[in-house]
Write a protein that holds these residues in place. Structure first.
Motif, PDB file in Angstrom:
ATOM      1  N   GLN A 173       0.826  -1.206   0.000  1.00 18.93           N
ATOM      2  CA  GLN A 173       0.000   0.000   0.000  1.00 18.93           C
ATOM      3  C   GLN A 173       0.863   1.260   0.000  1.00 18.93           C
ATOM      4  O   GLN A 173       0.595   2.216  -0.745  1.00 18.93           O
ATOM      5  N   GLY A 174       1.907   1.265   0.824  1.00 15.65           N
ATOM      6  CA  GLY A 174       2.791   2.419   0.865  1.00 15.65           C
ATOM      7  C   GLY A 174       3.573   2.590  -0.424  1.00 15.65           C
ATOM      8  O   GLY A 174       3.764   3.717  -0.900  1.00 15.65           O
ATOM      9  N   ALA A 175       4.033   1.492  -1.008  1.00 16.33           N
ATOM     10  CA  ALA A 175       4.767   1.567  -2.267  1.00 16.33           C
ATOM     11  C   ALA A 175       3.896   2.150  -3.369  1.00 16.33           C
ATOM     12  O   ALA A 175       4.340   3.000  -4.155  1.00 16.33           O
ATOM     13  N   GLN A 176       2.641   1.708  -3.437  1.00 12.03           N
ATOM     14  CA  GLN A 176       1.723   2.219  -4.445  1.00 12.03           C
ATOM     15  C   GLN A 176       1.445   3.703  -4.220  1.00 12.03           C
ATOM     16  O   GLN A 176       1.444   4.502  -5.177  1.00 12.03           O
ATOM     17  N   ARG A 177       1.244   4.085  -2.980  1.00 16.14           N
ATOM     18  CA  ARG A 177       0.993   5.492  -2.640  1.00 16.14           C
ATOM     19  C   ARG A 177       2.162   6.367  -3.081  1.00 16.14           C
ATOM     20  O   ARG A 177       1.980   7.389  -3.756  1.00 16.14           O
ATOM     21  N   LEU A 178       3.377   5.963  -2.703  1.00 14.46           N
ATOM     22  CA  LEU A 178       4.560   6.735  -3.046  1.00 14.46           C
ATOM     23  C   LEU A 178       4.727   6.847  -4.555  1.00 14.46           C
ATOM     24  O   LEU A 178       4.951   7.947  -5.090  1.00 14.46           O
ATOM     25  N   ALA A 179       4.645   5.722  -5.247  1.00  9.12           N
ATOM     26  CA  ALA A 179       4.936   5.712  -6.675  1.00  9.12           C
ATOM     27  C   ALA A 179       3.959   6.575  -7.456  1.00  9.12           C
ATOM     28  O   ALA A 179       4.361   7.329  -8.353  1.00  9.12           O
ATOM     29  N   ARG A 180       2.689   6.482  -7.136  1.00  5.27           N
ATOM     30  CA  ARG A 180       1.697   7.262  -7.885  1.00  5.27           C
ATOM     31  C   ARG A 180       1.822   8.754  -7.594  1.00  5.27           C
ATOM     32  O   ARG A 180       1.696   9.588  -8.497  1.00  5.27           O
ATOM     33  N   LEU A 181       2.108   9.101  -6.349  1.00  5.43           N
ATOM     34  CA  LEU A 181       2.309  10.514  -6.016  1.00  5.43           C
ATOM     35  C   LEU A 181       3.552  11.061  -6.701  1.00  5.43           C
ATOM     36  O   LEU A 181       3.550  12.178  -7.218  1.00  5.43           O
ATOM     37  N   ALA A 182       4.632  10.282  -6.714  1.00  3.82           N
ATOM     38  CA  ALA A 182       5.867  10.724  -7.359  1.00  3.82           C
ATOM     39  C   ALA A 182       5.672  10.907  -8.858  1.00  3.82           C
ATOM     40  O   ALA A 182       6.136  11.895  -9.447  1.00  3.82           O
ATOM     41  N   GLU A 183       4.988   9.957  -9.473  1.00  5.44           N
ATOM     42  CA  GLU A 183       4.738  10.062 -10.911  1.00  5.44           C
ATOM     43  C   GLU A 183       3.877  11.277 -11.233  1.00  5.44           C
ATOM     44  O   GLU A 183       4.184  12.047 -12.163  1.00  5.44           O
ATOM     45  N   ASP A 184       2.820  11.499 -10.479  1.00  2.00           N
ATOM     46  CA  ASP A 184       1.940  12.638 -10.716  1.00  2.00           C
ATOM     47  C   ASP A 184       2.656  13.972 -10.485  1.00  2.00           C
ATOM     48  O   ASP A 184       2.356  14.967 -11.152  1.00  2.00           O
ATOM     49  N   ALA A 185       3.619  13.981  -9.553  1.00  2.00           N
ATOM     50  CA  ALA A 185       4.338  15.220  -9.249  1.00  2.00           C
ATOM     51  C   ALA A 185       5.407  15.534 -10.287  1.00  2.00           C
ATOM     52  O   ALA A 185       5.942  16.650 -10.296  1.00  2.00           O
ATOM     53  N   GLY A 186       5.735  14.580 -11.136  1.00  3.36           N
ATOM     54  CA  GLY A 186       6.714  14.829 -12.183  1.00  3.36           C
ATOM     55  C   GLY A 186       8.101  14.297 -11.916  1.00  3.36           C
ATOM     56  O   GLY A 186       9.041  14.590 -12.673  1.00  3.36           O
ATOM     57  N   PHE A 187       8.271  13.507 -10.851  1.00  2.00           N
ATOM     58  CA  PHE A 187       9.577  12.902 -10.605  1.00  2.00           C
ATOM     59  C   PHE A 187       9.908  11.935 -11.745  1.00  2.00           C
ATOM     60  O   PHE A 187       9.042  11.233 -12.252  1.00  2.00           O
ATOM     61  N   ASP A 188      11.175  11.905 -12.116  1.00  3.00           N
ATOM     62  CA  ASP A 188      11.633  11.021 -13.181  1.00  3.00           C
ATOM     63  C   ASP A 188      11.717   9.583 -12.706  1.00  3.00           C
ATOM     64  O   ASP A 188      11.399   8.653 -13.452  1.00  3.00           O
ATOM     65  N   SER A 189      12.173   9.384 -11.452  1.00  2.95           N
ATOM     66  CA  SER A 189      12.518   8.035 -11.018  1.00  2.95           C
ATOM     67  C   SER A 189      12.486   7.917  -9.505  1.00  2.95           C
ATOM     68  O   SER A 189      12.522   8.918  -8.783  1.00  2.95           O
ATOM     69  N   ILE A 190      12.429   6.670  -9.040  1.00  5.69           N
ATOM     70  CA  ILE A 190      12.604   6.364  -7.625  1.00  5.69           C
ATOM     71  C   ILE A 190      13.618   5.243  -7.511  1.00  5.69           C
ATOM     72  O   ILE A 190      13.723   4.385  -8.385  1.00  5.69           O
ATOM     73  N   PHE A 191      14.383   5.277  -6.411  1.00  3.42           N
ATOM     74  CA  PHE A 191      15.500   4.361  -6.209  1.00  3.42           C
ATOM     75  C   PHE A 191      15.197   3.393  -5.068  1.00  3.42           C
ATOM     76  O   PHE A 191      14.644   3.786  -4.033  1.00  3.42           O
ATOM     77  N   ALA A 192      15.608   2.142  -5.243  1.00  4.67           N
ATOM     78  CA  ALA A 192      15.435   1.112  -4.221  1.00  4.67           C
ATOM     79  C   ALA A 192      16.805   0.543  -3.839  1.00  4.67           C
ATOM     80  O   ALA A 192      17.685   0.377  -4.687  1.00  4.67           O
ATOM     81  N   VAL A 193      16.973   0.235  -2.565  1.00  2.21           N
ATOM     82  CA  VAL A 193      18.269  -0.205  -2.037  1.00  2.21           C
ATOM     83  C   VAL A 193      18.264  -1.718  -1.786  1.00  2.21           C
ATOM     84  O   VAL A 193      17.218  -2.364  -1.813  1.00  2.21           O
ATOM     85  N   GLU A 194      19.463  -2.260  -1.508  1.00  2.20           N
ATOM     86  CA  GLU A 194      19.561  -3.704  -1.292  1.00  2.20           C
ATOM     87  C   GLU A 194      20.518  -4.070  -0.163  1.00  2.20           C
ATOM     88  O   GLU A 194      21.607  -3.494  -0.042  1.00  2.20           O
TER      89      GLU A 194
END
Length: 293
Positions: A16-37
């Motif tokens: 749920q949090g991943a979906q919330r973040l990704a859709r908000l970032a995309e709508d705001a115009g961010f190019d990308s999001i980074f994930a760590v390992e």
């Protein structure tokens, strides 16, 4: 200038949090999001974490850190434009043929929206647990990059190296553009030289305790020495002055980064917490859209 959000999968490890973040970032115009390992987190370790003054990983062994590629696959399914990058995957810990297949499949299924950020690792105890030698991990990483690119480039591929060797192998589907951009992470001169020599980008961690700006010149010199155009290596850095709490004009801070040849800035998600529904759209309107195109 492009904008990215960093530490996505450990800040929002749940669907749920991943979906919330990704859709908000995309709508705001961010190019990308980074994930760590990190594959495993030792209860006790003597290795020094190089990206914090304490020398310790933020959090604790119970911290949820989903596998970045699986997390990115989920996010790719709930977005249409947002690019997704590992920042970073610890390349020497992976079988390069398996990783080449996974990354190419994810790129194919997402319509070409994947970037592979790689590092050589620092946590010796993690290497030991996975049965991978800590020594020569840099040379191993260089060879793995070459092997993966060989599989992505053609069928009936062959490769003969010190750490990986195969003959007459095909790996499909191929990435949408024939390759997946490989971004070199790290804050050392060795990482900067590697980026100039073979990387599509360079990303010194935004939490490093060193002045990263001289490393950008190392990247450029290394690229020239390898016969490459330095401009072909995208430079990605943090930009503290662009953070909402910085108290300065974020546009001036971004302009300064542009003047240094930086093509993308990565900002920690924590700087926009807790009200992402307000902070991300506002940043998109006041900053991202000022530099669009």
């Amino acid at each position: 200038m492009k904008f990215a959000l960093h530490f996505a999968n450990n800040t929002f490890p749940d669907p749920q949090g991943a979906q919330r973040l990704a859709r908000l970032a995309e709508d705001a115009g961010f190019d990308s999001i980074f994930a760590v390992e990190h594959v495993v987190w030792p209860t006790d370790y003597g290795s020094t974490y190089p990206y914090a003054p304490t020398g310790r990983l933020p959090g604790n062994p119970a911290t949820r850190m989903p596998d970045p590629l699986i997390w990115m696959a989920y996010v790719a399914g709930v977005t249409t434009r947002l690019r997704l990058m590992t920042a970073v995957v610890i390349l020497p810990l992976h079988n390069p043929l398996v990783l080449a297949k996974t990354v190419a499949t994810l790129d194919y299924m997402s319509g070409g929206r994947i970037e592979l950020g790689i590092g050589v690792g620092w946590l010796k105890e993690e290497f030991a647990a996975l049965g991978v030698p800590f020594e020569k991990r840099g040379a191993r990483a260089d060879e793995y990059v070459a092997a993966m690119r060989t599989l992505w480039a053609r069928d009936d591929a062959s490769f003969d190296g010190a750490f990986v060797s195969f003959s007459g192998m095909s790996c499909n589907p191929k990435p949408v553009r024939g390759h997946v951009p490989i971004v070199i992470g790290g804050h050392s001169e060795a990482a900067a030289r590697r980026a100039g020599r073979l990387g599509d980008g360079f990303f010194p961690s935004i939490g490093s305790q060193v002045d990263i700006m001289p490393l950008l010149d190392v990247v450029r010199r290394s690229a020239e020495a390898a016969g490459r155009d330095p401009a072909s290596v995208e430079l990605i850095t943090g930009c503290p002055g662009a953070l909402p709490q910085s108290g300065v004009d974020p546009r001036a801070a971004v302009e300064e980064r542009i003047a240094r040849g930086i093509g993308r800035v990565a900002l920690p998600i924590s700087a926009f917490m807790p009200d992402l529904e307000d902070s991300l759209p506002r940043f998109g309107e006041t900053v991202i859209r000022q530099f669009a195109g």
